[in-house]
Design a protein around this motif. Sequence first.
Motif, short mmCIF file in Angstrom:
data_model
loop_
_atom_site.label_atom_id
_atom_site.label_comp_id
_atom_site.label_asym_id
_atom_site.label_seq_id
_atom_site.Cartn_x
_atom_site.Cartn_y
_atom_site.Cartn_z
N TYR A 1 88.37 78.76 42.07
CA TYR A 1 87.01 79.21 41.77
C TYR A 1 87.03 80.60 41.16
O TYR A 1 86.38 80.86 40.14
CB TYR A 1 86.17 79.20 43.06
CG TYR A 1 84.73 79.54 42.83
CD1 TYR A 1 83.82 78.56 42.50
CD2 TYR A 1 84.28 80.86 42.91
CE1 TYR A 1 82.48 78.87 42.27
CE2 TYR A 1 82.96 81.17 42.68
CZ TYR A 1 82.06 80.18 42.36
OH TYR A 1 80.75 80.49 42.13
N TRP B 1 85.86 81.58 37.42
CA TRP B 1 84.74 82.50 37.32
C TRP B 1 85.15 83.77 36.59
O TRP B 1 84.35 84.38 35.87
CB TRP B 1 84.24 82.79 38.73
CG TRP B 1 83.21 83.86 38.90
CD1 TRP B 1 82.35 84.37 37.96
CD2 TRP B 1 82.92 84.55 40.11
NE1 TRP B 1 81.54 85.33 38.53
CE2 TRP B 1 81.87 85.45 39.85
CE3 TRP B 1 83.42 84.49 41.40
CZ2 TRP B 1 81.34 86.30 40.82
CZ3 TRP B 1 82.89 85.31 42.37
CH2 TRP B 1 81.86 86.21 42.08
N ALA C 1 86.18 86.51 38.22
CA ALA C 1 85.69 87.60 39.06
C ALA C 1 86.78 88.62 39.34
O ALA C 1 87.96 88.29 39.39
CB ALA C 1 85.18 87.05 40.39
N ALA D 1 79.26 85.57 46.35
CA ALA D 1 79.40 84.94 45.03
C ALA D 1 78.03 84.63 44.44
O ALA D 1 77.80 84.84 43.24
CB ALA D 1 80.24 83.66 45.14
N ARG E 1 76.72 86.13 41.00
CA ARG E 1 76.54 85.18 39.91
C ARG E 1 75.07 84.88 39.63
O ARG E 1 74.75 84.18 38.69
CB ARG E 1 77.27 83.89 40.22
CG ARG E 1 78.78 84.13 40.38
CD ARG E 1 79.56 82.91 40.27
NE ARG E 1 79.61 82.54 38.86
CZ ARG E 1 80.18 81.45 38.41
NH1 ARG E 1 80.74 80.60 39.24
NH2 ARG E 1 80.20 81.17 37.13
#
Length: 84
Positions: A9, A13, A15, A53, A57
């Motif tokens: 993930y 993403w 991140a 998250a 997001r």
Amino acid sequence: MRATRLQEYLTAWGAMPSAFARQAGISRAQLLRLRRGDMEPSRRTMVALAEAAGLMRDRSVYVVELFELARADEAALRALKETS
């Protein structure tokens, strides 16, 4: 070694792990252990990561997007999230 769902993930993403850990209220070291699969997260940690998250997001992020769960765990997490 297979990547954890959390690692997949975060990679998808894009991140920054340090910012994600800070937003979730956990240490970078703890996040690294979770990403590697070296430790099992508590239910509270899973919820904190999903909420962090989501804030970062600007959309709902569900625990099952970050972690593989058994059906019983999913029900318990829903209940925990409702009481948080």
